[in-house]
Enzyme design. Structure first.
Site, PDB file in Angstrom:
ATOM      1  CB  CYS A  49     -22.210  40.492  56.931  1.00  0.00           C
ATOM      2  SG  CYS A  49     -20.567  40.445  56.228  1.00  0.00           S
ATOM      3  CD  GLU A 130     -20.542  43.281  65.553  1.00  0.00           C
ATOM      4  OE1 GLU A 130     -19.345  43.221  65.276  1.00  0.00           O
ATOM      5  OE2 GLU A 130     -21.303  44.132  65.080  1.00  0.00           O
ATOM      6  CD  GLN A 136     -19.683  46.284  59.693  1.00  0.00           C
ATOM      7  OE1 GLN A 136     -20.623  46.130  60.470  1.00  0.00           O
ATOM      8  NE2 GLN A 136     -19.133  45.287  59.025  1.00  0.00           N
ATOM      9  N   GLY A 205      -9.167  35.651  52.152  1.00  0.00           N
ATOM     10  CA  GLY A 205      -9.377  37.045  52.509  1.00  0.00           C
ATOM     11  C   GLY A 205      -8.549  37.390  53.731  1.00  0.00           C
ATOM     12  CB  ALA A 206      -5.668  39.247  54.295  1.00  0.00           C
TER      13      ALA A 206
END
Length: 460
Positions: A49, A130, A136, A205-206
């Site tokens: 992101c 984080e 990622q 979104g899940a």
């Protein structure tokens, strides 16, 4: 030579970052496009992101950088054209290209490695420390590996980064504080609504981000919690753990009048929530509606934020929320771990440069050993086959032991001295030609830890 070219939330806004978002088939095609260039030998695209970064390696960093910058510019301009009904002229396109260049950063060699180690350690995340970014980094490495785009250099770099990221999270407390993207989102929502106790929330979104949000919202005392997912059945198991309702995304407009908070965090490549849908849901609204769009590319049409009673925030608004203080000791330790990793990678790179010379030297030694063995055997014709085999094994063991000691010393020296100096010394001592002058030779054995060879979920 390896390096990195990219942009992140420190210098590029969401509107720019989303134009360079790669996932799924687009990521595979992007890797294939880069690999078609003769300048690039390897490539990994890390897209989250908050960043898009291309790590690449090739004989010439200048050539690699030119190819990657041209590739990113082409993608950026194509996205601009797709979102605009008209283009003024070539001058406007050039201005768009210049607009991208002001956001890009680049580094090569060990500085590029240090940058990736900072990313994997969580130091360049919007919320420092984080945990999602390490996954990622791994996913980017795995995707590039499956596409056949990872060679020796980037394999060593990314396995070292993954090892570093794990050490950061086990040897420091930086990731144990409430400093995740989800924590920041819930903190912003709490401030925007003046508290969350008794409020109703809709999560679109899940994925992992919204799963964490759901738990945090429950901890804040949120009353009604609704999960909207393209396939509601896939979210039902999780919904039961947080006592949430599940609906299809097609039912979102029906849910808007009943909630005060919407958090959207999907991996869709297109808008999920249009301004028209929000307007429809707010037609008779009398209370404020806070919408947090945590996706890149964005899930919510920007015009929705202009509607009365609607407060729309994108991921860039989270900067500063949920950040933990008092981590000076952790940050110092992470900096130490990063430098350790940089040094280890540097040593591997130095040893790798002398590997072709070591291979050539081994061939030279083996040839000499075979010649001397043949000469000896010609003089020992009276020995039976058993004795002759004993002589062969004695000679081979002697050569193996001496060569092992020699190679160990060469590697130790190569870790401290310039590789070219070590190569010259070997060539002079043993009168063998420098294999690097004729092209790449056999590769050095990688001592980097091996990591297993997936549009990205919102995260670092």
């Amino acid at each position: 030579m390896l390096g990195v070219i990219g942009l992140d939330h420190h210098g590029a806004p969401t509107a720019v970052r989303e134009r360079l978002a790669f996932s799924g088939a687009a990521l595979v095609e992007a890797l294939a496009t880069l690999r078609r260039s003769e300048a690039l030998a390897e490539a990994v695209i890390l897209c989250t992101c908050n960043r898009t970064e291309v790590y690449a390696a090739g004989p010439s960093w200048a050539a690699v950088r030119a190819v990657v910058e041209a590739f990113l510019s082409a993608r950026y301009l194509a996205d601009v054209s797709a979102q605009s009904s008209t283009r003024a002229d070539g001058k406007a396109a050039a201005q768009d290209k210049d607009a991208l260049s002001q956001y890009l950063y680049a580094s090569e060699g060990l500085e590029a490695a240090r940058h990736l180690f900072h990313v994997a350690g969580g130091l360049r995340s919007m919320q420092v420390g984080e945990s999602q970014v390490l996954g990622q980094v791994k996913s980017a490495f795995v995707a590039a590996s499956r596409a056949g785009a990872v060679g020796e250099e980037l394999h060593a770099l990314f396995t070292a980064a993954l090892k570093l990221g794990k050490r950061v999270r086990t040897e420091t407390g930086i990731s144990r504080a409430d400093i995740s993207l989800s924590g920041a989102a819930v903190a912003l929502a709490r401030d925007a609504l003046g508290g969350l106790a008794g409020r109703s929330a809709l999560l679109i979104g899940a994925g992992r981000t919204n799963q964490i949000c759901a738990r945090l919202l429950r901890a804040e005392g949120v009353g009604r919690l609704i999960l909207a997912n393209r396939a509601p059945e896939t979210a039902q198991d999780f919904a039961r753990t947080v006592s949430a309702e599940t609906v299809a995304i097609s039912q979102v407009a029906e849910m808007i009048p009943a909630v005060q908070l919407i958090i959207s965090a999907t991996a869709a490549p297109h808008l999920i929530l249009s301004a028209a849908t929000v307007a429809e849901g707010c037609a008779s609204r009398r209370t404020p509606l806070v919408i947090l769009d945590l996706a890149v590319p964005r899930d919510v049409e920007e015009a929705a934020g202009l509607l009365p009673s609607v407060c729309l925030y994108n991921i860039d608004a989270l900067r500063g929320y949920g950040e933990s203080e008092g981590h000076a000791a952790d940050l110092k330790r992470i900096a130490e771990l990063v430098e350790e990793s940089v040094s280890e990678l540097n040593r591997w790179q130095q040893v790798r440069k002398v590997a072709p010379a070591i291979a050539a030297l081994r061939q030279h030694v083996d040839a000499s050993q075979q010649a001397e063995l043949a000469r000896a055997m010609a003089q020992l014709g009276h020995l039976d086959e058993r004795d002759r085999e004993a002589v062969r094994q004695f000679g081979q063991r002697m050569v193996d032991k001496m060569f092992h000691h020699l190679v160990s010393r060469v590697r130790e020296v190569a870790e401290k001295e310039p590789p070219d100096a070590v190569l010259d010394l070997l060539m002079q001592l043993f009168a063998v030609s420098n294999p690097s002058a004729d092209g790449p030779g056999p590769s050095a054995e990688s001592e980097a830890p091996v990591a297993p060879p997936t549009r990205h979920a919102p995260g670092a």
